[in-house]
Design a protein around this motif. Structure first.
Motif, PDB file in Angstrom:
ATOM      1  N   ALA A   1       0.838  -1.203   0.000  1.00 15.39           N
ATOM      2  CA  ALA A   1       0.000   0.000   0.000  1.00 15.39           C
ATOM      3  C   ALA A   1       0.873   1.254   0.000  1.00 15.39           C
ATOM      4  N   ARG A   2       1.889   1.287   0.852  1.00 15.01           N
ATOM      5  CA  ARG A   2       2.782   2.444   0.888  1.00 15.01           C
ATOM      6  C   ARG A   2       3.589   2.560  -0.397  1.00 15.01           C
ATOM      7  N   SER A   3       3.968   1.425  -0.965  1.00 12.37           N
ATOM      8  CA  SER A   3       4.721   1.440  -2.216  1.00 12.37           C
ATOM      9  C   SER A   3       3.890   2.028  -3.347  1.00 12.37           C
ATOM     10  N   ALA A   4       2.612   1.684  -3.395  1.00  7.95           N
ATOM     11  CA  ALA A   4       1.741   2.218  -4.441  1.00  7.95           C
ATOM     12  C   ALA A   4       1.608   3.735  -4.322  1.00  7.95           C
ATOM     13  N   LEU A   5       1.494   4.241  -3.104  1.00 12.86           N
ATOM     14  CA  LEU A   5       1.408   5.688  -2.911  1.00 12.86           C
ATOM     15  C   LEU A   5       2.703   6.375  -3.327  1.00 12.86           C
ATOM     16  N   ARG A   6       3.847   5.780  -2.967  1.00 13.69           N
ATOM     17  CA  ARG A   6       5.135   6.362  -3.370  1.00 13.69           C
ATOM     18  C   ARG A   6       5.273   6.359  -4.888  1.00 13.69           C
ATOM     19  N   ALA A   7       4.858   5.258  -5.529  1.00 15.47           N
ATOM     20  CA  ALA A   7       4.965   5.166  -6.981  1.00 15.47           C
ATOM     21  C   ALA A   7       4.118   6.245  -7.651  1.00 15.47           C
ATOM     22  N   ALA A   8       2.916   6.475  -7.136  1.00 13.51           N
ATOM     23  CA  ALA A   8       2.057   7.509  -7.714  1.00 13.51           C
ATOM     24  C   ALA A   8       2.688   8.889  -7.561  1.00 13.51           C
ATOM     25  N   ARG A   9       3.286   9.158  -6.395  1.00 15.08           N
ATOM     26  CA  ARG A   9       3.953  10.442  -6.190  1.00 15.08           C
ATOM     27  C   ARG A   9       5.166  10.575  -7.098  1.00 15.08           C
ATOM     28  N   GLN A  10       5.929   9.478  -7.237  1.00 13.29           N
ATOM     29  CA  GLN A  10       7.119   9.550  -8.083  1.00 13.29           C
ATOM     30  C   GLN A  10       6.741   9.773  -9.542  1.00 13.29           C
ATOM     31  N   MET A  11       5.634   9.204  -9.980  1.00 14.98           N
ATOM     32  CA  MET A  11       5.218   9.335 -11.375  1.00 14.98           C
ATOM     33  C   MET A  11       5.012  10.792 -11.754  1.00 14.98           C
ATOM     34  N   VAL A  12       4.542  11.610 -10.816  1.00 14.35           N
ATOM     35  CA  VAL A  12       4.244  13.011 -11.131  1.00 14.35           C
ATOM     36  C   VAL A  12       5.244  13.970 -10.498  1.00 14.35           C
ATOM     37  N   THR A  13       6.344  13.441  -9.962  1.00 18.18           N
ATOM     38  CA  THR A  13       7.420  14.302  -9.445  1.00 18.18           C
ATOM     39  C   THR A  13       8.403  14.515 -10.580  1.00 18.18           C
ATOM     40  N   LEU A  14       8.241  15.632 -11.288  1.00 20.49           N
ATOM     41  CA  LEU A  14       8.874  15.807 -12.592  1.00 20.49           C
ATOM     42  C   LEU A  14       9.835  16.992 -12.648  1.00 20.49           C
ATOM     43  N   ARG A  15      10.270  17.483 -11.489  1.00 21.54           N
ATOM     44  CA  ARG A  15      11.217  18.594 -11.504  1.00 21.54           C
ATOM     45  C   ARG A  15      12.555  18.147 -12.084  1.00 21.54           C
ATOM     46  N   ALA A  16      13.433  19.101 -12.333  1.00 21.55           N
ATOM     47  CA  ALA A  16      14.699  18.793 -13.005  1.00 21.55           C
ATOM     48  C   ALA A  16      15.572  17.868 -12.176  1.00 21.55           C
ATOM     49  N   GLY A  17      15.487  17.945 -10.885  1.00 25.93           N
ATOM     50  CA  GLY A  17      16.350  17.153 -10.014  1.00 25.93           C
ATOM     51  C   GLY A  17      16.558  17.887  -8.712  1.00 25.93           C
TER      52      GLY A  17
ATOM     53  N   ALA B   1       7.210   2.015 -14.884  1.00 25.37           N
ATOM     54  CA  ALA B   1       8.089   1.010 -14.281  1.00 25.37           C
ATOM     55  C   ALA B   1       9.117   1.662 -13.368  1.00 25.37           C
ATOM     56  N   ASN B   2       9.654   2.795 -13.793  1.00 29.22           N
ATOM     57  CA  ASN B   2      10.614   3.520 -12.970  1.00 29.22           C
ATOM     58  C   ASN B   2       9.972   3.965 -11.664  1.00 29.22           C
ATOM     59  N   ALA B   3       8.754   4.521 -11.751  1.00 28.56           N
ATOM     60  CA  ALA B   3       8.048   4.960 -10.547  1.00 28.56           C
ATOM     61  C   ALA B   3       7.736   3.784  -9.640  1.00 28.56           C
ATOM     62  N   ALA B   4       7.357   2.642 -10.220  1.00 27.59           N
ATOM     63  CA  ALA B   4       7.055   1.461  -9.422  1.00 27.59           C
ATOM     64  C   ALA B   4       8.298   0.945  -8.704  1.00 27.59           C
ATOM     65  N   ALA B   5       9.443   0.954  -9.390  1.00 27.98           N
ATOM     66  CA  ALA B   5      10.685   0.498  -8.760  1.00 27.98           C
ATOM     67  C   ALA B   5      11.049   1.382  -7.579  1.00 27.98           C
ATOM     68  N   VAL B   6      10.879   2.702  -7.744  1.00 23.70           N
ATOM     69  CA  VAL B   6      11.143   3.620  -6.633  1.00 23.70           C
ATOM     70  C   VAL B   6      10.160   3.360  -5.501  1.00 23.70           C
TER      71      VAL B   6
ATOM     72  N   TYR C   1      14.933  10.976  -9.971  1.00 24.52           N
ATOM     73  CA  TYR C   1      14.637   9.645 -10.494  1.00 24.52           C
ATOM     74  C   TYR C   1      13.707   9.699 -11.705  1.00 24.52           C
ATOM     75  N   GLN C   2      12.673  10.530 -11.668  1.00 25.23           N
ATOM     76  CA  GLN C   2      11.761  10.615 -12.802  1.00 25.23           C
ATOM     77  C   GLN C   2      12.268  11.598 -13.856  1.00 25.23           C
ATOM     78  N   ALA C   3      13.132  12.531 -13.447  1.00 23.76           N
ATOM     79  CA  ALA C   3      13.658  13.501 -14.406  1.00 23.76           C
ATOM     80  C   ALA C   3      14.482  12.825 -15.499  1.00 23.76           C
ATOM     81  N   ARG C   4      15.052  11.667 -15.209  1.00 20.97           N
ATOM     82  CA  ARG C   4      15.872  10.999 -16.222  1.00 20.97           C
ATOM     83  C   ARG C   4      15.036  10.447 -17.372  1.00 20.97           C
ATOM     84  N   LEU C   5      13.695  10.387 -17.184  1.00 16.99           N
ATOM     85  CA  LEU C   5      12.804   9.922 -18.242  1.00 16.99           C
ATOM     86  C   LEU C   5      11.840  10.992 -18.730  1.00 16.99           C
TER      87      LEU C   5
END
Length: 247
Positions: free
Chosen positions: A100-116, A204-209, A219-223
Motif C-alpha cells: 500500500a505504501r509502495s503504491a502511494l510512493r509510486a504515484a507520487r514519483q510518477m508526477v514528481t517531474l522537476r529537473a532534479g 516502471a521507474n516509478a514502481a521500482a522507486v 529519479y523521474q527527471a531521467r525519463l
C-alpha cells in the motif's frame, strides 16, 4: 542488464548490487523493520537488535548517514546476508502495508517531474569521508567534485522551468494518446509504440522507486524529458490527421 551484471561480478542474480541494503532502508523508512526487530529481539545472529534504539527512521539516513549501522560496521556490505534474511521476514509479515505504501510512493514519483533535487547536500557531505575510506580516495574526490554533489543541477535558473514543462508534456502526450491512439494504431504504429514505451518506462521507474526507494525528482527527471521530445511529434501527427480529414 543490472541483474546480469551483478551475476557476472558477484555470482548472484539480483536486481542490483546491495539490493538487500536498499530494500532494508525502505523497510526502515516505513518503520516495518523496526517493528519486526522489536518483536523478535533479542534473536540469535541478528546484530541489528543492538542498533534498534538508534536505527534511522528514513531510507536516505539508513543508507547514507555515517551513524547508520551500514557504515558503523566499517563495510557497507557487512550486513548484507543478515539484511537479506530480515527483509524476507519483514515482507512476509507486513506485505499488505508495504504494498500500500509502495503504491502511494509510486504515484507520487510518477508526477514528481522537476529537473532534479541534488543529493541532500548536508547528508552527503557528512557521508563523503566514509565513502572515500571504503571506496577509495580517488572515488571520494570524484564524488565531492561532482556537480550533483554540489547541488548545481537543481539550483540552475532553468531548473525551475523543467517541472512545469515535463508535467505539461506528459499530460499532453496522455491526452493525444487517448484521443488518437486507435487511429495511430493503423496509421502511425511507430509513434504509438514510442508513446506507449515511454509511458511504460516511466511507470516502471516509478514502481521500482515505490517498492524500494524514496521519492526524488532526479529519479523521474531521467525519463520525463522524453515526453517533451514526443509531444511535438504527437501534436504534429494529430494536426495532420485533422487537416487530412477536413480536406
Amino acid at each position: 542488464a543490472s541483474s546480469l551484471g551483478t551475476l557476472a561480478a558477484d555470482g548472484r542474480f539480483e536486481y542490483a548490487r546491495a539490493s538487500p541494503q536498499f530494500l532494508a532502508a525502505r523497510l526502515a523508512g516505513d518503520g516495518l523493520l523496526q517493528r519486526h526487530l522489536a518483536r523478535i529481539c533479542p534473536a540469535p545472529g541478528v546484530t541489528l537488535c543492538d542498533d534498534l534504539p538508534t536505527l534511522p527512521r528514513t531510507a536516505d539516513e539508513f543508507l547514507w548517514d555515517p551513524a547508520s549501522p551500514l557504515w558503523q560496521r566499517g563495510d557497507f556490505f557487512a550486513l548484507e546476508e543478515e539484511l537479506r534474511g530480515l527483509n524476507r521476514a519483514v515482507l512476509a509479515a507486513y506485505w499488505p502495508e508495504w504494498l500500500a505504501r509502495s503504491a502511494l510512493r509510486a504515484a507520487r514519483q510518477m508526477v514528481t517531474l522537476r529537473a532534479g533535487d541534488g543529493l541532500d547536500r548536508e547528508l552527503v557531505v557528512e557521508f563523503q569521508p566514509s565513502y572515500a575510506r571504503i571506496m577509495g580516495e580517488r572515488e571520494g574526490q570524484a564524488l565531492a567534485a561532482s556537480r550533483q554533489f554540489r547541488e548545481e543541477l537543481g539550483e540552475h535558473p532553468l531548473a525551475s522551468l523543467a517541472g512545469a514543462l515535463n508535467a505539461g508534456a506528459m499530460a499532453g502526450c496522455a491526452l493525444l494518446l487517448l484521443a488518437f491512439g486507435a487511429r495511430w494504431r493503423r496509421e502511425r504504429p511507430a509513434l504509438l509504440l514510442a508513446l506507449l514505451l515511454v509511458f511504460a518506462a516511466a511507470a516502471a521507474n516509478a514502481a521500482a522507486v515505490g517498492l524500494g526507494g524514496s521519492v526524488h525528482a532526479r529519479y523521474q527527471a531521467r525519463l520525463a524529458w522524453l515526453f517533451v521530445l514526443l509531444l511535438p511529434l504527437a501534436g504534429a501527427a494529430a494536426l495532420r490527421g485533422r487537416l487530412s480529414a477536413a480536406s
